[in-house]
Design a protein around this motif. Structure first.
Motif, PDB file in Angstrom:
ATOM      1  N   ALA A  58      10.920 -12.208  30.270  1.00 45.74           N
ATOM      2  CA  ALA A  58      10.766 -10.874  30.859  1.00 45.74           C
ATOM      3  C   ALA A  58       9.336 -10.659  31.348  1.00 45.74           C
ATOM      4  N   ILE A  59       8.363 -11.144  30.591  1.00 47.02           N
ATOM      5  CA  ILE A  59       6.965 -10.964  30.987  1.00 47.02           C
ATOM      6  C   ILE A  59       6.641 -11.795  32.229  1.00 47.02           C
ATOM      7  N   TYR A  60       7.161 -13.025  32.288  1.00 48.15           N
ATOM      8  CA  TYR A  60       6.887 -13.863  33.457  1.00 48.15           C
ATOM      9  C   TYR A  60       7.565 -13.331  34.724  1.00 48.15           C
ATOM     10  N   ALA A  61       8.566 -12.484  34.584  1.00 50.20           N
ATOM     11  CA  ALA A  61       9.206 -11.877  35.761  1.00 50.20           C
ATOM     12  C   ALA A  61       8.453 -10.635  36.239  1.00 50.20           C
ATOM     13  N   LEU A  62       7.600 -10.080  35.402  1.00 55.07           N
ATOM     14  CA  LEU A  62       6.879  -8.857  35.784  1.00 55.07           C
ATOM     15  C   LEU A  62       6.044  -8.979  37.056  1.00 55.07           C
ATOM     16  N   PRO A  63       5.328 -10.102  37.300  1.00 57.79           N
ATOM     17  CA  PRO A  63       4.554 -10.170  38.546  1.00 57.79           C
ATOM     18  C   PRO A  63       5.414 -10.019  39.801  1.00 57.79           C
ATOM     19  N   ILE A  64       6.643 -10.485  39.762  1.00 62.09           N
ATOM     20  CA  ILE A  64       7.537 -10.308  40.916  1.00 62.09           C
ATOM     21  C   ILE A  64       7.815  -8.822  41.122  1.00 62.09           C
ATOM     22  N   LEU A  66       5.953  -6.321  40.114  1.00 59.10           N
ATOM     23  CA  LEU A  66       4.730  -5.570  40.410  1.00 59.10           C
ATOM     24  C   LEU A  66       4.137  -5.887  41.778  1.00 59.10           C
ATOM     25  N   PHE A  67       4.160  -7.170  42.161  1.00 63.09           N
ATOM     26  CA  PHE A  67       3.441  -7.596  43.362  1.00 63.09           C
ATOM     27  C   PHE A  67       4.339  -8.098  44.479  1.00 63.09           C
ATOM     28  N   GLY A  68       5.623  -8.256  44.222  1.00 59.79           N
ATOM     29  CA  GLY A  68       6.530  -8.798  45.214  1.00 59.79           C
ATOM     30  C   GLY A  68       6.595 -10.318  45.122  1.00 59.79           C
ATOM     31  N   ALA A  69       7.670 -10.870  45.639  1.00 59.10           N
ATOM     32  CA  ALA A  69       7.912 -12.314  45.524  1.00 59.10           C
ATOM     33  C   ALA A  69       6.834 -13.139  46.217  1.00 59.10           C
ATOM     34  N   GLY A  70       6.304 -12.650  47.315  1.00 62.83           N
ATOM     35  CA  GLY A  70       5.312 -13.408  48.067  1.00 62.83           C
ATOM     36  C   GLY A  70       3.961 -13.528  47.384  1.00 62.83           C
ATOM     37  N   ARG A  71       3.655 -12.592  46.483  1.00 57.98           N
ATOM     38  CA  ARG A  71       2.344 -12.590  45.834  1.00 57.98           C
ATOM     39  C   ARG A  71       2.430 -12.828  44.337  1.00 57.98           C
ATOM     40  N   ALA A  72       3.612 -13.101  43.826  1.00 63.72           N
ATOM     41  CA  ALA A  72       3.802 -13.228  42.382  1.00 63.72           C
ATOM     42  C   ALA A  72       3.278 -14.538  41.824  1.00 63.72           C
ATOM     43  N   GLY A  73       3.156 -15.563  42.645  1.00 61.86           N
ATOM     44  CA  GLY A  73       2.720 -16.866  42.166  1.00 61.86           C
ATOM     45  C   GLY A  73       1.376 -16.811  41.461  1.00 61.86           C
ATOM     46  N   PHE A  74       0.447 -16.048  42.000  1.00 60.62           N
ATOM     47  CA  PHE A  74      -0.868 -15.925  41.372  1.00 60.62           C
ATOM     48  C   PHE A  74      -0.757 -15.248  40.013  1.00 60.62           C
ATOM     49  N   GLY A  75       0.087 -14.229  39.922  1.00 61.46           N
ATOM     50  CA  GLY A  75       0.267 -13.529  38.647  1.00 61.46           C
ATOM     51  C   GLY A  75       0.849 -14.437  37.577  1.00 61.46           C
ATOM     52  N   VAL A  76       1.843 -15.223  37.944  1.00 56.30           N
ATOM     53  CA  VAL A  76       2.449 -16.157  36.991  1.00 56.30           C
ATOM     54  C   VAL A  76       1.444 -17.234  36.605  1.00 56.30           C
TER      55      VAL A  76
END
Length: 126
Positions: A58-64, A66-76
């Motif tokens: 659930a935590i690793y899905a949060l960047p998607i 919060l930031f959208g699929a295109g920018r979630a890679g950096f968050g993960v």
């Protein structure tokens, strides 16, 4: 979590609720040293691991969310890096606690960390 989302709950709110639910269940990890048999202890550790992985998912899905699929890679990547650093610095300390005080102290102390982490997450997302 998906039932809540399909029922109309906002995705971020559903994930945070699931994280809180998982963290509360993980408080049961403190009881592992009290297990009367090794089989029950192994089952309790397995359940603890299951809920830890569920919380992580659930935590690793949060960047998607919060930031959208295109920018979630950096968050993960940042989450993964932070976890690696945490393990590198805390694992020796945890080993020292086990050596000095035993496994029970670690089970009790670390059973509260998911709840504290979810509380910090909730506060930071306000």
């Amino acid at each position: 979590m998906y039932r809540w989302i399909r029922g109309g709950m906002e995705v971020l709110k559903a994930r945070l609720r699931f994280c809180g639910f998982s963290a509360i269940i993980l408080l049961g990890t403190a009881l592992v040293p009290l297990a009367p048999t090794t089989g029950i202890a192994a089952a309790a550790i397995s359940l603890s691991f299951f809920w830890s992985v569920a919380l992580s998912g659930a935590i690793y899905a949060l960047p998607i969310d919060l930031f959208g699929a295109g920018r979630a890679g950096f968050g993960v990547a940042a989450l993964t890096c932070a976890y690696g650093f945490m393990q590198a610095f805390l694992s020796p300390a945890i080993g020292g606690v086990v050596d000095r005080f035993g496994f029970s102290a670690v089970c009790i102390a670390l059973s509260f960390t998911p709840l504290i982490g979810v509380a910090i997450l909730r506060l930071s997302l306000r």
